[in-house]
Design a protein around this motif. Structure first.
Motif, PDB file in Angstrom:
ATOM      1  N   TYR A 143       0.850  -1.190   0.000  1.00  0.00           N
ATOM      2  CA  TYR A 143       0.000   0.000   0.000  1.00  0.00           C
ATOM      3  C   TYR A 143       0.886   1.240   0.000  1.00  0.00           C
ATOM      4  CZ  TYR A 143      -2.991  -3.695   1.818  1.00  0.00           C
ATOM      5  OH  TYR A 143      -3.669  -4.873   1.996  1.00  0.00           O
ATOM      6  N   ASN A 144       0.865   1.971  -1.108  1.00  0.00           N
ATOM      7  CA  ASN A 144       1.767   3.125  -1.218  1.00  0.00           C
ATOM      8  C   ASN A 144       1.098   4.252  -1.997  1.00  0.00           C
ATOM      9  OD1 ASN A 144       4.133   4.479  -0.719  1.00  0.00           O
ATOM     10  ND2 ASN A 144       5.215   3.629  -2.472  1.00  0.00           N
ATOM     11  N   PRO A 145       0.731   5.329  -1.319  1.00  0.00           N
ATOM     12  CA  PRO A 145       0.985   5.594   0.096  1.00  0.00           C
ATOM     13  C   PRO A 145      -0.044   4.899   0.996  1.00  0.00           C
ATOM     14  CG  PRO A 145      -0.247   7.414  -0.817  1.00  0.00           C
ATOM     15  CD  PRO A 145       0.055   6.493  -1.976  1.00  0.00           C
ATOM     16  N   LEU A 146       0.312   4.790   2.270  1.00  0.00           N
ATOM     17  CA  LEU A 146      -0.641   4.366   3.287  1.00  0.00           C
ATOM     18  C   LEU A 146      -1.040   5.614   4.069  1.00  0.00           C
ATOM     19  CD1 LEU A 146      -2.181   2.340   5.042  1.00  0.00           C
ATOM     20  CD2 LEU A 146      -0.073   1.978   6.356  1.00  0.00           C
ATOM     21  N   PHE A 147      -2.337   5.892   4.114  1.00  0.00           N
ATOM     22  CA  PHE A 147      -2.854   7.090   4.778  1.00  0.00           C
ATOM     23  C   PHE A 147      -3.731   6.653   5.949  1.00  0.00           C
ATOM     24  CE2 PHE A 147      -5.388  10.762   5.637  1.00  0.00           C
ATOM     25  CZ  PHE A 147      -4.688  11.870   5.164  1.00  0.00           C
TER      26      PHE A 147
END
Length: 450
Positions: A143-147
């Motif tokens: 997961y990129n980005p992870l928010f």
């Protein structure tokens, strides 16, 4: 050579310097190093006194070798340590200090590291926890980005730190950078205002293998900061570097975040953390009590969990208060003690007053000026607009009069401040962007008071 007592000042400084190098913490220094009183240096034996047996035993067990190294580095030769107890003339006078030292040692030992293993998982955070462990195990490829978003005090920073610690252990040499959104903005603003070369700033953040940004909502509304963050984000993402972001709200609710940045925040995975449910709160209370080596009766734990529902720090603070009461006052954790501790916690957690300085700094960051500019006689369009917005926001978030606000903003007349306030109201009614930007400023200030 100076007398041993005089030289000992250098030894103290040496030991304190180690705090900054993370060889031990500030609490350890204050409790176990600072109380040592130098008496004399006889040959290769250094003589010290302390006020009680507890300090002597704790120091001897945990800090002797470190202290020998400090003495050798300063004096230039190996030194043995001799510690004797020199109690107060009235032993009863010394007892509270001993108990306080025991309590602080207990608290110090109970400060668990922010790892995945110490994170209490419940329904309110299990999705965020799973996402963070996945990112830590395979940075840049899941997961990129992870928010991650949610209110303060629920474990976002714990999870960010856990990611960092896991990667450091599993992938030594990884360049991990942790920064808050506000610190990122201030660092860039300072570089621009002081006319420094920003290439070092670029290199610092764009060389990261893992970039962790806490409270990223603070970059919203700051044009130059968002521009810099946009390019940093793009470069790291294109290189497959991991980006993890936290905020107090989801991207779509950060009104003055540029669309191109909001879109990128939504590229990966968005996970929320909400207030822990009852079972999770009870588990947190029991875990903290275990670390403090005492037992809280089930009915007392449940009472605390029912009263403190929105903040993990409140739960941990309440457990510490019960531990202190048991050790210092001899009062075991009872329902009455829990009620008292809860009331104290809720009283302490009342919002502190918002300062004019806080407002000025926040508004100045948005308009790329300084707080001093806002209070000055300068009349550039940028500064004038920042001054009007600051006047409006101060009025909205404090109970200050127009006259008082004027005095804070460079001694301006109350009628001038009233004009600023009314003018901003008119602008907000016509300009949605300005309205959203000011609403974001107010929200940031109310959610982060200091």
């Amino acid at each position: 050579m100076n007398s041993f007592v005089e030289v000992y000042d250098r030894i103290r400084d040496y030991c304190y310097d180690k705090i900054n190098k993370n060889e031990f913490n500030d609490t350890s220094y204050n409790l176990w190093i600072s109380p040592l009183k130098p008496e004399k240096l006889d040959g290769n034996v250094a003589y010290f006194t302390v006020s009680n047996e507890f300090i002597k035993n704790t120091f001897s067990k945990n800090y002797t070798e470190f202290f020998k190294g400090a003495l050798k580095d300063i004096l230039g030769f190996d030194v043995e340590i001799n510690i004797t107890v020199k109690a107060a003339e009235n032993e009863d006078d010394n007892e509270p200090n001993v108990k306080k030292a025991e309590l602080m040692e207990s608290f110090s030992n109970a400060e668990y590291g922010y790892t995945f293993g110490t994170f209490i998982v419940g329904r309110s955070n299990e999705f965020a926890y799973a996402a963070c462990t996945s990112v830590a195990k395979s940075p840049g490829s899941t997961y990129n980005p992870l928010f991650i978003y949610g209110p303060s005090g629920l474990g976002k920073t714990h999870l960010m730190t856990a990611i960092s610690m896991y990667i450091k252990e599993e992938r030594p040499g990884t360049n991990i950078i942790y920064v808050t959104g506000e610190a990122f903005a201030n660092e860039l603003i300072n570089a621009i205002q002081q006319k420094k070369d920003t290439s070092q700033f670029h290199q610092k953040y764009r060389s990261a293998d893992v970039l962790l940004v806490d409270d990223v909502q603070f970059i919203a509304g700051k044009e130059s900061t968002q521009e810099e963050f946009f390019h940093t984000f793009n470069e790291l993402h294109n290189l497959g570097k991991q980006i993890v972001l936290t905020s107090d709200r989801p991207p779509k609710e950060i009104k003055t975040l540029e669309d191109r940045i909001r879109t990128r925040f939504e590229w990966g995975l968005i996970a929320d953390i909400s207030s822990p449910d009852f079972e999770t709160r009870v588990a947190i209370i029991r875990r903290k009590a275990e670390l403090l080596d005492f037992i809280i009766p089930p009915d007392v734990s449940e009472y605390i969990a029912n009263k403190l529902k929105t903040n993990i720090r409140q739960l941990e603070g309440c457990v510490k208060k019960l531990k202190a009461g048991q050790l210092l006052m001899g009062t075991p954790p009872s329902m009455a003690q829990a009620q008292k501790a809860v009331n104290e916690i809720l009283s302490e957690e009342q919002a502190p007053p918002i300062t004019v300085e806080r407002v000025l700094n926040e508004v100045a960051g948005v308009y790329s000026v300084t707080a001093e500019d806002i209070c000055s006689k300068k009349r550039s369009s940028q500064i004038s607009m920042a001054r009007k917005v600051a006047s409006y926001v101060i009025k909205e978030v404090t109970d200050m009069s127009f006259k008082s606000i004027g005095l804070e903003l460079g001694g301006r007349d109350h009628s001038t401040i009233m004009y600023y306030y009314e003018d901003i109201q008119k602008i907000m009614n016509k300009d949605t962007h300005t309205k959203e930007m000011i609403e974001d400023i107010v929200k940031n200030i109310k959610n982060n008071k200091f």
